[in-house]
Scaffold this motif. Structure first.
Motif, PDB file in Angstrom:
ATOM      1  N   GLU A 225     -16.971   1.057  31.742  1.00  0.00           N
ATOM      2  CA  GLU A 225     -17.854   2.216  31.873  1.00  0.00           C
ATOM      3  C   GLU A 225     -18.010   2.956  30.553  1.00  0.00           C
ATOM      4  O   GLU A 225     -19.037   3.599  30.303  1.00  0.00           O
ATOM      5  CB  GLU A 225     -17.347   3.161  32.962  1.00  0.00           C
ATOM      6  N   ASP A 226     -16.989   2.866  29.683  1.00  0.00           N
ATOM      7  CA  ASP A 226     -17.082   3.494  28.366  1.00  0.00           C
ATOM      8  C   ASP A 226     -18.152   2.816  27.511  1.00  0.00           C
ATOM      9  O   ASP A 226     -18.815   3.461  26.694  1.00  0.00           O
ATOM     10  CB  ASP A 226     -15.740   3.429  27.643  1.00  0.00           C
ATOM     11  N   LYS A 227     -18.300   1.486  27.686  1.00  0.00           N
ATOM     12  CA  LYS A 227     -19.315   0.761  26.910  1.00  0.00           C
ATOM     13  C   LYS A 227     -20.714   1.258  27.271  1.00  0.00           C
ATOM     14  O   LYS A 227     -21.572   1.434  26.397  1.00  0.00           O
ATOM     15  CB  LYS A 227     -19.197  -0.741  27.172  1.00  0.00           C
ATOM     16  N   ALA A 228     -20.946   1.478  28.555  1.00  0.00           N
ATOM     17  CA  ALA A 228     -22.244   2.006  28.973  1.00  0.00           C
ATOM     18  C   ALA A 228     -22.470   3.404  28.410  1.00  0.00           C
ATOM     19  O   ALA A 228     -23.579   3.756  27.989  1.00  0.00           O
ATOM     20  CB  ALA A 228     -22.336   2.019  30.499  1.00  0.00           C
ATOM     21  N   VAL A 229     -21.403   4.227  28.378  1.00  0.00           N
ATOM     22  CA  VAL A 229     -21.510   5.574  27.800  1.00  0.00           C
ATOM     23  C   VAL A 229     -21.856   5.487  26.320  1.00  0.00           C
ATOM     24  O   VAL A 229     -22.677   6.254  25.801  1.00  0.00           O
ATOM     25  CB  VAL A 229     -20.194   6.346  28.007  1.00  0.00           C
ATOM     26  N   ALA A 230     -21.236   4.532  25.611  1.00  0.00           N
ATOM     27  CA  ALA A 230     -21.518   4.364  24.187  1.00  0.00           C
ATOM     28  C   ALA A 230     -22.972   3.974  23.958  1.00  0.00           C
ATOM     29  O   ALA A 230     -23.623   4.460  23.024  1.00  0.00           O
ATOM     30  CB  ALA A 230     -20.590   3.307  23.600  1.00  0.00           C
ATOM     31  N   VAL A 231     -23.489   3.104  24.812  1.00  0.00           N
ATOM     32  CA  VAL A 231     -24.895   2.702  24.695  1.00  0.00           C
ATOM     33  C   VAL A 231     -25.809   3.900  24.911  1.00  0.00           C
ATOM     34  O   VAL A 231     -26.769   4.131  24.160  1.00  0.00           O
ATOM     35  CB  VAL A 231     -25.218   1.577  25.704  1.00  0.00           C
ATOM     36  N   ARG A 232     -25.496   4.693  25.929  1.00  0.00           N
ATOM     37  CA  ARG A 232     -26.339   5.864  26.211  1.00  0.00           C
ATOM     38  C   ARG A 232     -26.244   6.902  25.096  1.00  0.00           C
ATOM     39  O   ARG A 232     -27.212   7.625  24.825  1.00  0.00           O
ATOM     40  CB  ARG A 232     -25.951   6.463  27.565  1.00  0.00           C
ATOM     41  N   ARG A 233     -25.077   6.998  24.465  1.00  0.00           N
ATOM     42  CA  ARG A 233     -24.954   7.918  23.330  1.00  0.00           C
ATOM     43  C   ARG A 233     -25.887   7.520  22.198  1.00  0.00           C
ATOM     44  O   ARG A 233     -26.558   8.372  21.590  1.00  0.00           O
ATOM     45  CB  ARG A 233     -23.507   7.940  22.827  1.00  0.00           C
ATOM     46  N   LEU A 234     -25.955   6.234  21.914  1.00  0.00           N
ATOM     47  CA  LEU A 234     -26.859   5.750  20.868  1.00  0.00           C
ATOM     48  C   LEU A 234     -28.315   6.011  21.242  1.00  0.00           C
ATOM     49  O   LEU A 234     -29.137   6.384  20.394  1.00  0.00           O
ATOM     50  CB  LEU A 234     -26.624   4.260  20.639  1.00  0.00           C
ATOM     51  N   GLN A 235     -28.635   5.828  22.518  1.00  0.00           N
ATOM     52  CA  GLN A 235     -30.002   6.097  22.970  1.00  0.00           C
ATOM     53  C   GLN A 235     -30.331   7.576  22.856  1.00  0.00           C
ATOM     54  O   GLN A 235     -31.463   7.941  22.513  1.00  0.00           O
ATOM     55  CB  GLN A 235     -30.176   5.617  24.411  1.00  0.00           C
ATOM     56  N   ALA A 236     -29.346   8.440  23.122  1.00  0.00           N
ATOM     57  CA  ALA A 236     -29.569   9.882  23.005  1.00  0.00           C
ATOM     58  C   ALA A 236     -29.845  10.289  21.564  1.00  0.00           C
ATOM     59  O   ALA A 236     -30.485  11.318  21.315  1.00  0.00           O
ATOM     60  CB  ALA A 236     -28.348  10.641  23.545  1.00  0.00           C
ATOM     61  N   GLU A 237     -29.375   9.457  20.610  1.00  0.00           N
ATOM     62  CA  GLU A 237     -29.657   9.717  19.197  1.00  0.00           C
ATOM     63  C   GLU A 237     -31.046   9.233  18.790  1.00  0.00           C
ATOM     64  O   GLU A 237     -31.415   9.323  17.617  1.00  0.00           O
ATOM     65  CB  GLU A 237     -28.604   9.016  18.333  1.00  0.00           C
ATOM     66  N   GLY A 238     -31.793   8.698  19.763  1.00  0.00           N
ATOM     67  CA  GLY A 238     -33.145   8.238  19.476  1.00  0.00           C
ATOM     68  C   GLY A 238     -33.237   6.774  19.095  1.00  0.00           C
ATOM     69  O   GLY A 238     -34.289   6.324  18.634  1.00  0.00           O
ATOM     70  N   ARG A 239     -32.166   6.037  19.303  1.00  0.00           N
ATOM     71  CA  ARG A 239     -32.170   4.621  18.930  1.00  0.00           C
ATOM     72  C   ARG A 239     -32.622   3.760  20.103  1.00  0.00           C
ATOM     73  O   ARG A 239     -32.393   4.091  21.263  1.00  0.00           O
ATOM     74  CB  ARG A 239     -30.779   4.180  18.471  1.00  0.00           C
ATOM     75  N   ARG A 240     -33.277   2.645  19.769  1.00  0.00           N
ATOM     76  CA  ARG A 240     -33.635   1.621  20.758  1.00  0.00           C
ATOM     77  C   ARG A 240     -32.542   0.563  20.686  1.00  0.00           C
ATOM     78  O   ARG A 240     -32.369  -0.080  19.648  1.00  0.00           O
ATOM     79  CB  ARG A 240     -34.997   1.023  20.450  1.00  0.00           C
ATOM     80  N   VAL A 241     -31.839   0.361  21.793  1.00  0.00           N
ATOM     81  CA  VAL A 241     -30.589  -0.390  21.771  1.00  0.00           C
ATOM     82  C   VAL A 241     -30.700  -1.697  22.546  1.00  0.00           C
ATOM     83  O   VAL A 241     -31.196  -1.722  23.678  1.00  0.00           O
ATOM     84  CB  VAL A 241     -29.440   0.455  22.362  1.00  0.00           C
ATOM     85  N   ALA A 242     -30.208  -2.770  21.925  1.00  0.00           N
ATOM     86  CA  ALA A 242     -30.000  -4.043  22.623  1.00  0.00           C
ATOM     87  C   ALA A 242     -28.503  -4.296  22.675  1.00  0.00           C
ATOM     88  O   ALA A 242     -27.786  -4.042  21.700  1.00  0.00           O
ATOM     89  CB  ALA A 242     -30.702  -5.188  21.900  1.00  0.00           C
ATOM     90  N   PHE A 243     -28.035  -4.783  23.815  1.00  0.00           N
ATOM     91  CA  PHE A 243     -26.607  -5.059  23.986  1.00  0.00           C
ATOM     92  C   PHE A 243     -26.415  -6.545  24.250  1.00  0.00           C
ATOM     93  O   PHE A 243     -27.080  -7.123  25.112  1.00  0.00           O
ATOM     94  CB  PHE A 243     -26.041  -4.250  25.148  1.00  0.00           C
TER      95      PHE A 243
END
Length: 745
Positions: free
Chosen positions: A561-579
């Motif tokens: 669940e922490d990994k999903a939180v980390a992804v959402r944190r990056l998205q909140a910074e305005g980044r488009r994220v691929a995992f």
């Protein structure tokens, strides 16, 4: 539902009212029948409500065709089904001949022929105007009407012929782009040789079960996913992984359904059969790709539709100012929408095909579009940046337990857990020929460990957090060893029995040899930030970051669940994220990311959660995926610019009265054909999939000794901690290469 109206030895003609169903997707129905083994060709005539099937003449094939048509799946019906007829050049040829003959006909016959040819186009324009407003059909009908009112019958007929040829080429281009993908839907073989009771028996494919031993020889299609038990062969995997040369396989090698035996004989233990095989999954992905449209395609369609009224209004203004019907007709022959609308699906499908051949499966056009927008790549560590082929490095037994006893105890608990760490422990026990104790009441705690009972004693295997914090086991006996083992870049498993710590198992993984090159390629493709998420100890995470200079950030000791939180944190910074991940524990992050990417050997849940599936077990396939996405969007922009530029120039000349209607129609249709041809060929040239080799500053791959000593850890079993508690712990890379190398010497 269907009746056979004509039967020949190798051809069936069937009629069914369902073909006229307004929601039936004829392209889907055609693909459904064409994918049947033994079927050579399928043609559908909506007007006649007929389907013609050319096949091999086998009675079994005939039965399969009739059964398929009697059981059309529900997902073949959709409101936005494609209802166009297959490309037919007859109308274009006929109207061209009549247009050329127009000046030679007597005037009464010339008038009759011209109005007769124009009526369907004008009627379609009126119907479109009433139902949908001003669309391209209204422009076509208006251009022909104005030419007829001027008495310019040759121009009216010539415009009609050019429109018919344009429609034929457009339909042919789209059909060929569809066929490119359908070629990958290779039908499975209908029967296979299976060893039953020590005897090779030929059975229908549907009867093959997991665990069966399948025998394959030269020229045969491998029908199951599995592992080679014995024998050697050269296997052609081009349709699955993009490998251009046959791959040698032997005992222990994994093989995929849909591969073809080039030479040799092998016996395969079936691990996936039927709908769960690689080829079946590819079929489902490609069907989705054919049937879905991306938001970009929808936007292109809306843009094209908005440009049509502009053309129509320009024609009216020109006529109002000049009273010249010919000049107005020239303007109305210029249509922006055709090339803009059609180049998008043609280019997308062509690139989907090219990517599939190179070992990358996109689950539809939207995945291709979304990946192009990505600027940040997030990696799970084990099995992605590393090989995932973990090995037991050290066994440290406490109390009265010896090494073999510790290993057997842990392997018994881990035996039924499909995970790299579990496989490493079980394989180590098998290598020592250890007898595993009887296990009961096994409980898997994702990202923590395993709980089981051995001789009424509870055994725990997993991370220190799992044993110490969750289960109350005192692990202080490992304190003196823990720092040294983690410092050597190893992952640790803690083993407890009846609440007492009985030992440690240290494991080691290897960084993928292509990782440095692939990460450099991704940076050159516009990936701004690369992040690694792992549940492993801090020291192991730092070791990986030092070994891979293009990694910008490492977050360690994370739970799923922490990994999903980390992804959402990056998205909140305005980044488009691929995992990119491969395990069950990666599913939350795969779903949270803008684009989820799964490795080929990933868990079923990971493959289902991902929008992109890599079919080659290396990071070069990830580079191919990103390169394809970038290339596709570049092609679409080029097509749009070319369409708008050429048609705007043509319209300007038409408004100025410098282009007669026939010339304007010729330029418009010719440019449309050219743009569609470019869109179709751009994906097939392979330019999107060809990248220069990228290496480190010193031109070398990571040293083998470094890869040996770097443990990539294990996100499931290493010590986790809440992301909120650890914060955004990132690793700043040392610019000193000598210091980095010294860490692994």
């Amino acid at each position: 539902m269907f009746q056979v109206v004509n039967a020949q030895p190798r051809r069936l003609r069937l009629r069914g009212g369902v073909i006229a169903h307004p929601c039936l997707d004829l392209a889907y129905l055609s693909a459904l029948v064409a994918a049947l083994s033994g079927v050579a060709r399928v043609r559908i005539n909506r007007g006649a409500r007929c389907i013609v099937v050319d096949f091999d003449g086998d009675a079994a094939t005939r039965t399969r065709v009739l059964t398929a048509l009697a059981n059309i799946p529900d997902d073949a019906y959709r409101p936005d089904a494609v209802r166009e007829q297959p490309p037919d050049p007859f109308r274009a040829i006929a109207t061209t001949l009549l247009a050329l003959a127009t000046p030679l006909l007597p005037l009464p016959l010339r008038i009759l022929v011209s109005w007769t040819l124009a009526l369907p186009t004008m009627a379609k324009g009126v119907d479109t105007l009433v139902e949908d407003g001003v669309r391209v059909e209204v422009l076509d009908g208006s251009a022909k009407l104005l030419s007829l009112l001027r008495g310019d019958y040759f121009t009216a007929n010539a415009i009609g012929a050019l429109l018919n040829w344009g429609e034929y080429v457009e339909a042919t281009s789209e059909q060929r782009s569809n066929d490119l993908l359908k070629r990958l839907l290779t039908p499975q073989t209908e029967s296979v040789w299976v060893v039953r009771n020590g005897v090779e028996t030929k059975l229908p494919l549907a009867e093959v079960q997991i665990g069966d031993v399948v025998v394959c020889g030269p020229g045969e299609l491998i029908p199951v996913d599995g592992r080679v038990l014995d024998g050697e062969a050269a296997v052609d995997q081009a349709s699955l992984t993009g490998e251009s040369l046959p791959v040698p396989v032997g005992a222990g090698s994994a093989v995929l359904s849909g591969s073809v035996i080039h030479e040799g004989h092998i016996r395969i233990s079936a691990e996936q059969v039927g709908a769960e095989t690689s080829m079946a999954r590819i079929n489902r992905f490609l069907e989705t790709a054919l049937r879905t449209r991306s938001s970009g395609e929808e936007q292109s369609t809306r843009l094209a539709d908005r440009l049509v009224p502009l053309t129509f209004a320009t024609g009216l203004v020109v006529y109002a100012l000049t009273r010249d019907l010919g000049r107005a007709a020239s303007v109305l022959t210029v249509d922006y929408s055709c090339a803009i609308k059609l180049s998008n699906p043609v280019a997308v499908r062509s690139n989907l095909y090219a990517a599939s051949r190179a070992g990358v499966l996109f689950k539809g056009a939207q995945a291709l579009e979304d990946l192009d927008r990505v600027d940040t790549l997030v990696f799970d560590k084990t099995g992605t940046l590393t090989t995932g082929d973990m090995q037991v490095a050290d066994l440290i037994a406490f109390a009265e337990l010896h090494e073999d006893g510790l290993l057997a105890l842990a392997a018994g608990a881990e035996e039924h857990y499909d995970h790299p760490v579990a496989r490493a422990v079980v394989n180590a026990a098998a290598a020592r020929r250890l007898a595993l104790p009887p296990i009961s009441q096994v409980d898997f705690v994702v990202a923590h460990g395993v709980s089981a009972f051995v001789d009424d004693q509870r055994v725990l295997v997993g991370s220190r957090h799992f044993l110490e914090d969750d289960e109350g086991v005192d692990c202080t006996a490992a304190d003196a060893l823990e720092a040294d083992l983690y410092g050597a870049g190893k992952s640790l498993l803690y083993v407890a029995r009846d609440g007492e710590l009985v030992g440690l198992i240290a494991l080691r993984d290897r960084i993928r040899p292509e990782a440095v090159r692939a990460l450099a390629d991704l940076k050159r493709l516009g990936i701004i930030r690369t992040v690694v998420l792992t549940g492993d100890h801090r020291d192991a995470g730092r070791a990986l970051g030092r070994a891979l200079p293009d990694i910008d950030e490492v977050l360690w000791e994370l739970k799923p669940e922490d990994k999903a939180v980390a992804v959402r944190r990056l998205q909140a910074e305005g980044r488009r994220v691929a995992f990119l991940g491969d395990g069950v524990n990666d599913a939350p992050a795969l779903v949270s990311a803008d684009v989820g990417i799964s490795m080929p050997n990933g868990a079923d849940l990971a493959r289902e959660a991902a929008q992109v599936v890599l079919m080659r077990p290396d990071l070069d396939a990830l580079v191919v995926a990103v390169a394809t996405a970038r290339h596709t969007q570049a092609v679409l922009k080029q097509c749009a610019v070319a369409s708008i530029g050429i048609n705007s120039a043509t319209m300007a000349l038409a408004v100025a009265g410098l282009l007669p209607p026939v010339a304007a129609a010729t330029i418009h249709n010719g440019s449309t054909v050219g743009i569609l041809g470019y869109a179709a060929l751009a994906g097939r040239t392979g330019r999107a999939l060809t990248l220069p080799v990228a290496v480190g500053d010193d031109g070398a791959e990571p040293p083998d000794e470094a890869a040996d000593d770097i443990d990539a850890g294990n996100a499931d079993d290493a010590a986790p901690a809440a992301l909120a508690a650890t914060g955004a712990r990132h690793l700043e890379h040392s610019a000193n290469a000598e210091a980095r190398d010294a860490d692994f010497a």
